[in-house]
Scaffold this motif. Structure first.
Motif, PDB file in Angstrom:
ATOM      1  N   VAL A 113       0.771  -1.078   0.205  1.00 44.44           N
ATOM      2  CA  VAL A 113       0.124   0.048   0.234  1.00 44.44           C
ATOM      3  C   VAL A 113       0.676   1.428  -0.238  1.00 44.44           C
ATOM      4  O   VAL A 113       2.057   1.419   0.759  1.00 44.44           O
ATOM      5  CB  VAL A 113      -1.163  -0.074   1.437  1.00 44.44           C
ATOM      6  CG1 VAL A 113      -1.636   1.171   1.745  1.00 44.44           C
ATOM      7  CG2 VAL A 113      -2.164  -0.819   1.155  1.00 44.44           C
ATOM      8  N   ILE A 114       0.020   2.192  -0.730  1.00 42.71           N
ATOM      9  CA  ILE A 114       1.158   2.981  -0.509  1.00 42.71           C
ATOM     10  C   ILE A 114      -0.001   4.733   0.096  1.00 42.71           C
ATOM     11  O   ILE A 114      -0.895   5.002  -0.672  1.00 42.71           O
ATOM     12  CB  ILE A 114       1.030   3.860  -2.345  1.00 42.71           C
ATOM     13  CG1 ILE A 114       2.588   3.181  -2.856  1.00 42.71           C
ATOM     14  CG2 ILE A 114       1.975   5.084  -2.812  1.00 42.71           C
ATOM     15  CD1 ILE A 114       2.307   3.150  -3.899  1.00 42.71           C
ATOM     16  N   ASN A 115       0.913   5.421   1.090  1.00 40.80           N
ATOM     17  CA  ASN A 115      -0.033   6.561   1.242  1.00 40.80           C
ATOM     18  C   ASN A 115       0.667   7.254   1.238  1.00 40.80           C
ATOM     19  O   ASN A 115      -0.050   8.300   1.911  1.00 40.80           O
ATOM     20  CB  ASN A 115       0.790   5.800   3.288  1.00 40.80           C
ATOM     21  CG  ASN A 115       0.255   4.730   3.679  1.00 40.80           C
ATOM     22  OD1 ASN A 115      -1.697   4.555   3.632  1.00 40.80           O
ATOM     23  ND2 ASN A 115       0.393   3.632   4.290  1.00 40.80           N
ATOM     24  N   ASP A 116       1.646   7.841   0.451  1.00 43.29           N
ATOM     25  CA  ASP A 116       1.622   9.444   0.134  1.00 43.29           C
ATOM     26  C   ASP A 116       1.721  10.345  -0.654  1.00 43.29           C
ATOM     27  O   ASP A 116       0.926  10.275  -2.166  1.00 43.29           O
ATOM     28  CB  ASP A 116       2.935   8.432  -0.972  1.00 43.29           C
ATOM     29  CG  ASP A 116       3.966  10.138  -1.272  1.00 43.29           C
ATOM     30  OD1 ASP A 116       3.220  11.443  -1.762  1.00 43.29           O
ATOM     31  OD2 ASP A 116       5.158  10.657  -0.810  1.00 43.29           O
ATOM     32  N   PRO A 117       0.542  10.884   0.046  1.00 48.12           N
ATOM     33  CA  PRO A 117      -0.431  11.646  -1.231  1.00 48.12           C
ATOM     34  C   PRO A 117      -0.369  12.371  -2.701  1.00 48.12           C
ATOM     35  O   PRO A 117      -1.507  11.913  -3.106  1.00 48.12           O
ATOM     36  CB  PRO A 117      -0.778  12.748  -0.030  1.00 48.12           C
ATOM     37  CG  PRO A 117      -0.476  12.563   1.379  1.00 48.12           C
ATOM     38  CD  PRO A 117       1.229  11.641   1.017  1.00 48.12           C
ATOM     39  N   ALA A 118       1.372  12.255  -2.352  1.00 52.05           N
ATOM     40  CA  ALA A 118       1.647  13.061  -3.899  1.00 52.05           C
ATOM     41  C   ALA A 118       1.918  12.177  -5.215  1.00 52.05           C
ATOM     42  O   ALA A 118       1.105  12.289  -6.133  1.00 52.05           O
ATOM     43  CB  ALA A 118       3.063  13.713  -3.712  1.00 52.05           C
ATOM     44  N   ILE A 119       1.904  10.679  -4.211  1.00 57.11           N
ATOM     45  CA  ILE A 119       2.231   9.764  -5.546  1.00 57.11           C
ATOM     46  C   ILE A 119       0.924   9.583  -5.557  1.00 57.11           C
ATOM     47  O   ILE A 119      -0.106   8.843  -7.095  1.00 57.11           O
ATOM     48  CB  ILE A 119       2.655   8.379  -5.212  1.00 57.11           C
ATOM     49  CG1 ILE A 119       3.805   9.051  -4.977  1.00 57.11           C
ATOM     50  CG2 ILE A 119       2.203   7.379  -5.510  1.00 57.11           C
ATOM     51  CD1 ILE A 119       5.112   7.867  -3.916  1.00 57.11           C
ATOM     52  N   ARG A 120      -0.580   9.679  -4.412  1.00 57.61           N
ATOM     53  CA  ARG A 120      -1.862   8.585  -4.505  1.00 57.61           C
ATOM     54  C   ARG A 120      -2.907  10.309  -5.759  1.00 57.61           C
ATOM     55  O   ARG A 120      -3.609   9.680  -6.867  1.00 57.61           O
ATOM     56  CB  ARG A 120      -2.628   9.201  -3.489  1.00 57.61           C
ATOM     57  CG  ARG A 120      -3.663   8.533  -3.522  1.00 57.61           C
ATOM     58  CD  ARG A 120      -4.754   8.794  -2.245  1.00 57.61           C
ATOM     59  NE  ARG A 120      -5.980   8.730  -2.424  1.00 57.61           N
ATOM     60  CZ  ARG A 120      -6.670   7.383  -2.963  1.00 57.61           C
ATOM     61  NH1 ARG A 120      -6.160   6.466  -1.843  1.00 57.61           N
ATOM     62  NH2 ARG A 120      -8.083   7.315  -2.641  1.00 57.61           N
ATOM     63  N   ALA A 121      -2.361  11.471  -5.616  1.00 53.63           N
ATOM     64  CA  ALA A 121      -2.470  12.329  -6.818  1.00 53.63           C
ATOM     65  C   ALA A 121      -2.144  12.164  -8.113  1.00 53.63           C
ATOM     66  O   ALA A 121      -3.239  12.190  -9.272  1.00 53.63           O
ATOM     67  CB  ALA A 121      -2.565  14.096  -6.468  1.00 53.63           C
TER      68      ALA A 121
END
Length: 157
Positions: A97-105
């Motif tokens: 799981v990736i929790n980084d908001p920038a990567i998610r955006a």
């Protein structure tokens, strides 16, 4: 486990041919098979994307798919086959799981649907890639090309 970027660097031809199968309709699509513990495998149609060298998918956080990916992480991803040219592309590895908001955006911006807050962003780490080529629908068996990351590609750092 290797990222998509490491896979491309280690086997550019296999990665490009695999990418063409995953994205043959424009959107990244395939069948994701997950497993948890000693349970039976589950297969789910998914959208995938390659963002900043990472192979990603979104999963609803309350789904069986998300539970499998977060508790166990083992997966297999198979590209859909075109009956006219039935090449095969399969990836196996572990999800995280990736929790980084920038990567998610960045991922959400290019996604074919709008993933809500109830979706987990998951990176599919690659332990094995397999491409099967068939010259025509009747050609059997396929000619397989396989790739696994070297220890250098999986070293922390």
């Amino acid at each position: 486990m290797a990222s998509w970027r490491e896979f491309e660097a280690g086997a550019p031809d296999v990665a490009e041919r695999g990418r063409s199968l995953l994205f043959r309709t424009g959107a990244g699509e395939g069948f994701l098979t997950t497993i948890r513990g000693t349970g039976l495998p589950r297969t789910h149609p998914v959208n995938v994307g390659i963002v900043d060298g990472r192979l990603l998918t979104f999963a609803q956080d309350a789904s069986a798919k998300a539970r499998d990916l977060t508790s166990d992480g083992r997966y297999a991803l198979h590209a859909y086959q075109d009956p006219a040219v039935p090449h095969e592309f399969l990836l196996r590895g572990r999800a995280s799981v990736i929790n980084d908001p920038a990567i998610r955006a960045d991922a959400a911006e290019s996604w074919p649907f709008t993933p809500g807050d109830a979706y987990l962003l998951v990176e599919l780490g690659i332990d094995h890639a397999l491409f099967g080529e068939r010259g025509d629908p009747d050609a059997w068996p396929p000619r397989y090309t396989s790739w696994r990351p070297t220890s250098a590609a999986t070293a922390p750092g």
